[in-house]
Design an enzyme around this catalytic site. Structure first.
Site, PDB file in Angstrom:
ATOM      1  CB  THR A  99      -0.956   0.167   1.336  1.00 38.97           C
ATOM      2  OG1 THR A  99      -1.595   1.096   1.379  1.00 38.97           O
ATOM      3  CG2 THR A  99       0.010  -0.303   2.555  1.00 38.97           C
ATOM      4  CG  ASP A 100      -0.834   4.932  -0.904  1.00 35.65           C
ATOM      5  OD1 ASP A 100      -1.686   4.459  -0.050  1.00 35.65           O
ATOM      6  OD2 ASP A 100      -1.796   5.949  -1.576  1.00 35.65           O
ATOM      7  CD  GLU A 101      -3.380   3.525   4.153  1.00 39.31           C
ATOM      8  OE1 GLU A 101      -3.429   3.439   5.420  1.00 39.31           O
ATOM      9  OE2 GLU A 101      -4.617   2.919   3.389  1.00 39.31           O
ATOM     10  CE1 TYR A 105      -3.242  -2.710   5.653  1.00 38.12           C
ATOM     11  CE2 TYR A 105      -3.302  -0.352   5.092  1.00 38.12           C
ATOM     12  CZ  TYR A 105      -3.151  -1.748   4.754  1.00 38.12           C
ATOM     13  OH  TYR A 105      -3.135  -1.894   3.235  1.00 38.12           O
ATOM     14  CE  LYS A 116       0.416  -4.687   2.796  1.00 33.73           C
ATOM     15  NZ  LYS A 116      -0.054  -5.955   2.160  1.00 33.73           N
TER      16      LYS A 116
HETATM   17  P1  NAD Z   1      -9.531  -7.390   2.142  1.00 39.46           P
HETATM   18  O1  NAD Z   1      -9.579  -7.170   3.482  1.00 39.46           O
HETATM   19  O2  NAD Z   1     -10.744  -7.256   1.395  1.00 39.46           O
HETATM   20  O3  NAD Z   1      -9.075  -8.970   1.616  1.00 39.46           O
HETATM   21  C1  NAD Z   1      -8.151  -9.422   2.439  1.00 39.46           C
HETATM   22  C2  NAD Z   1      -8.321 -11.098   2.272  1.00 39.46           C
HETATM   23  O4  NAD Z   1      -7.401 -11.689   3.162  1.00 39.46           O
HETATM   24  C3  NAD Z   1      -9.547 -11.816   2.855  1.00 39.46           C
HETATM   25  O5  NAD Z   1     -10.045 -12.633   1.737  1.00 39.46           O
HETATM   26  C4  NAD Z   1      -9.198 -12.621   4.057  1.00 39.46           C
HETATM   27  O6  NAD Z   1     -10.036 -13.493   4.387  1.00 39.46           O
HETATM   28  C5  NAD Z   1      -7.815 -12.567   3.765  1.00 39.46           C
HETATM   29  N1  NAD Z   1      -6.796 -12.909   4.915  1.00 39.46           N
HETATM   30  C6  NAD Z   1      -6.942 -12.378   6.029  1.00 39.46           C
HETATM   31  N2  NAD Z   1      -6.045 -12.803   6.950  1.00 39.46           N
HETATM   32  C7  NAD Z   1      -5.712 -13.926   6.538  1.00 39.46           C
HETATM   33  C8  NAD Z   1      -4.935 -14.891   6.810  1.00 39.46           C
HETATM   34  N3  NAD Z   1      -4.082 -14.786   8.348  1.00 39.46           N
HETATM   35  N4  NAD Z   1      -4.513 -16.162   6.156  1.00 39.46           N
HETATM   36  C9  NAD Z   1      -5.032 -16.165   4.792  1.00 39.46           C
HETATM   37  N5  NAD Z   1      -5.724 -15.293   4.434  1.00 39.46           N
HETATM   38  C10 NAD Z   1      -6.190 -14.247   5.143  1.00 39.46           C
HETATM   39  O7  NAD Z   1      -8.402  -6.535   1.571  1.00 39.46           O
HETATM   40  P2  NAD Z   1      -7.893  -6.033   0.175  1.00 39.46           P
HETATM   41  O8  NAD Z   1      -8.454  -4.613   0.014  1.00 39.46           O
HETATM   42  O9  NAD Z   1      -8.509  -6.818  -0.972  1.00 39.46           O
HETATM   43  O10 NAD Z   1      -6.412  -5.957   0.000  1.00 39.46           O
HETATM   44  C11 NAD Z   1      -5.866  -6.751  -0.482  1.00 39.46           C
HETATM   45  C12 NAD Z   1      -4.150  -6.412  -0.416  1.00 39.46           C
HETATM   46  O11 NAD Z   1      -3.854  -5.280  -1.172  1.00 39.46           O
HETATM   47  C13 NAD Z   1      -3.724  -6.330   1.218  1.00 39.46           C
HETATM   48  O12 NAD Z   1      -2.485  -6.612   1.136  1.00 39.46           O
HETATM   49  C14 NAD Z   1      -3.844  -4.641   1.173  1.00 39.46           C
HETATM   50  O13 NAD Z   1      -2.639  -4.256   2.191  1.00 39.46           O
HETATM   51  C15 NAD Z   1      -3.562  -4.226  -0.336  1.00 39.46           C
HETATM   52  N6  NAD Z   1      -3.850  -2.953  -0.713  1.00 39.46           N
HETATM   53  C16 NAD Z   1      -5.174  -2.720  -0.323  1.00 39.46           C
HETATM   54  C17 NAD Z   1      -5.551  -1.158  -0.896  1.00 39.46           C
HETATM   55  C18 NAD Z   1      -7.292  -0.873  -0.806  1.00 39.46           C
HETATM   56  O14 NAD Z   1      -7.256   0.211  -1.109  1.00 39.46           O
HETATM   57  N7  NAD Z   1      -8.102  -1.739  -0.257  1.00 39.46           N
HETATM   58  C19 NAD Z   1      -4.885  -0.433  -1.361  1.00 39.46           C
HETATM   59  C20 NAD Z   1      -3.328  -0.806  -1.514  1.00 39.46           C
HETATM   60  C21 NAD Z   1      -2.930  -2.032  -1.011  1.00 39.46           C
HETATM   61  P1  TYD Z   2     -10.765   3.833   4.473  1.00 37.57           P
HETATM   62  O1  TYD Z   2     -11.729   3.451   3.393  1.00 37.57           O
HETATM   63  O2  TYD Z   2     -10.835   3.236   5.910  1.00 37.57           O
HETATM   64  O3  TYD Z   2      -9.289   3.733   3.698  1.00 37.57           O
HETATM   65  P2  TYD Z   2      -7.770   4.116   4.331  1.00 37.57           P
HETATM   66  O4  TYD Z   2      -8.070   4.515   5.603  1.00 37.57           O
HETATM   67  O5  TYD Z   2      -6.899   2.938   4.185  1.00 37.57           O
HETATM   68  O6  TYD Z   2      -7.427   5.499   3.550  1.00 37.57           O
HETATM   69  O7  TYD Z   2     -10.849   5.550   4.416  1.00 37.57           O
HETATM   70  C1  TYD Z   2     -10.824   6.473   3.510  1.00 37.57           C
HETATM   71  C2  TYD Z   2     -10.850   7.821   4.110  1.00 37.57           C
HETATM   72  O8  TYD Z   2     -12.247   7.991   4.519  1.00 37.57           O
HETATM   73  C3  TYD Z   2     -10.027   8.036   5.470  1.00 37.57           C
HETATM   74  O9  TYD Z   2      -9.598   9.166   5.105  1.00 37.57           O
HETATM   75  C4  TYD Z   2     -10.978   7.874   6.547  1.00 37.57           C
HETATM   76  C5  TYD Z   2     -12.207   8.283   5.821  1.00 37.57           C
HETATM   77  N1  TYD Z   2     -13.354   7.548   6.660  1.00 37.57           N
HETATM   78  C6  TYD Z   2     -14.323   8.233   7.118  1.00 37.57           C
HETATM   79  O10 TYD Z   2     -14.407   9.776   7.216  1.00 37.57           O
HETATM   80  N2  TYD Z   2     -15.550   7.585   7.448  1.00 37.57           N
HETATM   81  C7  TYD Z   2     -15.580   6.506   7.724  1.00 37.57           C
HETATM   82  O11 TYD Z   2     -16.652   5.816   8.192  1.00 37.57           O
HETATM   83  C8  TYD Z   2     -14.579   5.499   7.030  1.00 37.57           C
HETATM   84  C9  TYD Z   2     -14.506   3.899   7.062  1.00 37.57           C
HETATM   85  C10 TYD Z   2     -13.445   6.240   6.441  1.00 37.57           C
END
Ligand code: NAD
Ligand code: TYD
Length: 351
Positions: free
Chosen positions: A132-134, A157, A161
């Site tokens: 992630t960019d975080e 988190y 990562k």
């Molecule tokens: P998500 O929470 O929707 O999915 C995570 C999946 O991992 C789920 O299916 C869960 O069951 C599985 N999982 C969790 N713990 C596990 C474990 N101990 N063993 C096996 N499986 C496990 O997450 P997402 O949003 O799809 O993110 C996927 C990846 O992309 C992550 O690594 C996250 O850090 C990265 N990422 C997400 C975003 C975003 O905006 N959602 C952005 C950048 C990077």
């Molecule tokens: P989120 O979807 O949790 O992603 P991330 O924290 O990884 O960026 O949140 C996106 C943005 O929205 C973040 O600045 C937090 C804000 N947010 C709210 O204001 N209200 C909410 O209920 C949630 C879940 C997020």
């Protein structure tokens, strides 16, 4: 020659789009989806492809070292695309240890298993870690994250990562493991669990519930359509040089409040409500602890080196996303009631 690729976290939001893309695009790859099916894992996300001959599913928790080693003892993989993670910042504030276990220890279990299976012959092998960019921390008003921006994670988190990214690089430098990493901005689209901002807001607007906005809603995120992230993962998996890192982003920055106001306008139109009706649901609530102010990602390296571009404008992507959540009413209903967790038992009762 058929290739066998392990995709972890394939039942989650982004993972399900990556699994679908690989299963459909590469019939000569065998795709093994490994997922523990936590609250965020939903096999209904893959019901359109889960009977395809090149797809299989294994329910394993990546923190279970013995189970991971057993899998790698029995199956030779050409590549690993590692998405499994605890992914929600707010949950990491409540329970950091769960993030340390899955995101750090789980990743090391996979690195060790890949290393011992591939040791001595890394030709054609690849361990692709999705991040992630975080990890780069929080920006002020100016600037963008580039691949060389120093890491400065500020939530449990992002710290977990960042730690896993460091370990993946350490396995490259120390053992020569053929790794690739990408760091992506906030994703949106179909199948996202409604604890994250956009699906939570869509669900609440639909049910006329308050839309919680943290602080003043001035925090800025860069949003990318999840299918474009999956396309980037495909390109990077196949084309990136070993040891490389790529940033992925949408060049699409929004304050939370502007984003939610736009979403409310779209929802008013789609639901036949009068203009401004949904926006009345906006409710400012206490800010998230340590809330990162701004993320913005420079993905020019990926665009220049590997020719990837986001395919959709945000306005179009947001419309598509709203349509998906409104049309697939069953998905949201199952997820919010917890019924999706019964899918595994029903679908795999004879397995
Ligand atoms: P998500 O929470 O929707 O999915 C995570 C999946 O991992 C789920 O299916 C869960 O069951 C599985 N999982 C969790 N713990 C596990 C474990 N101990 N063993 C096996 N499986 C496990 O997450 P997402 O949003 O799809 O993110 C996927 C990846 O992309 C992550 O690594 C996250 O850090 C990265 N990422 C997400 C975003 C975003 O905006 N959602 C952005 C950048 C990077
Ligand atoms: P989120 O979807 O949790 O992603 P991330 O924290 O990884 O960026 O949140 C996106 C943005 O929205 C973040 O600045 C937090 C804000 N947010 C709210 O204001 N209200 C909410 O209920 C949630 C879940 C997020």
């Amino acid at each position: 020659m058929r290739k066998k690729i392990l995709i972890t976290g394939g039942a989650g939001f982004i993972g399900s789009h990556v699994v679908r893309l690989f299963v459909n695009k590469y019939p000569d790859y065998d795709i093994v989806n490994l997922d523990a099916l936590t609250y965020a894992g939903n096999l209904e996300n893959l019901s359109d492809i889960d009977r395809k001959p090149n797809y299989s599913f294994v329910k394993i928790d990546i923190t279970n070292e013995a189970a991971i080693n057993e899998l790698f003892k029995n199956t030779i993989f050409d590549g690993v695309i590692h998405l499994a993670a605890e992914s929600h910042v707010d949950r990491s504030i409540k329970d950091p240890l769960a993030f340390i276990r899955t995101n750090i220890i789980g990743t090391v279990n996979l690195l060790n298993a890949a290393r011992s299976q591939w040791e001595g012959n890394y030709t054609g092998k690849r361990f692709y870690h999705i991040s992630t960019d975080e990890v780069y921390g929080s920006l002020g008003k100016e600037g963008m994250f580039v691949e060389t921006t120093p890491y400065d994670p500020r939530s449990p988190y992002s710290a977990s990562k960042a730690s896993s990214d460091h370990l993946v690089r350490a396995y490259y430098h120390t053992y020569g493991l053929p790794v690739v990493i990408s760091n992506c901005s906030n994703n949106y689209g179909a199948n996202q669990f409604p604890e994250k901002l956009i699906p939570l807001a869509i669900n609440n607007i639909k049910h006329r519930k308050p839309i919680p906005i943290y602080g003043k809603g001035e925090n800025i995120r860069d949003w990318l359509w999840v299918n474009d992230h999956a396309r980037a993962i495909d390109v990077i998996y196949h084309q990136a040089a070993v040891g490389e890192t790529y940033n992925i982003g949408g060049i699409n920055e929004w304050t939370n409040i502007d984003l939610i106001r736009t979403l409310c306008e779209i929802m008013d139109r789609k639901l036949g409500r009068s203009a401004g009706e949904s926006a009345q649901l906006i409710t400012f609530v206490a800010d998230r602890a340590g809330h990162d102010l701004r993320y913005a990602i420079d993905s020019s390296k990926l665009q220049r080196d590997l020719g990837w571009q986001p395919s959709l404008q945000f306005s179009e992507g947001l419309e598509k996303t709203v349509d998906w959540y409104l049309e697939d009413e069953q998905w949201l209903a199952h997820v919010t009631s917890g019924d999706y967790q019964k899918y595994y038992e029903k679908q795999y009762e004879n397995v």
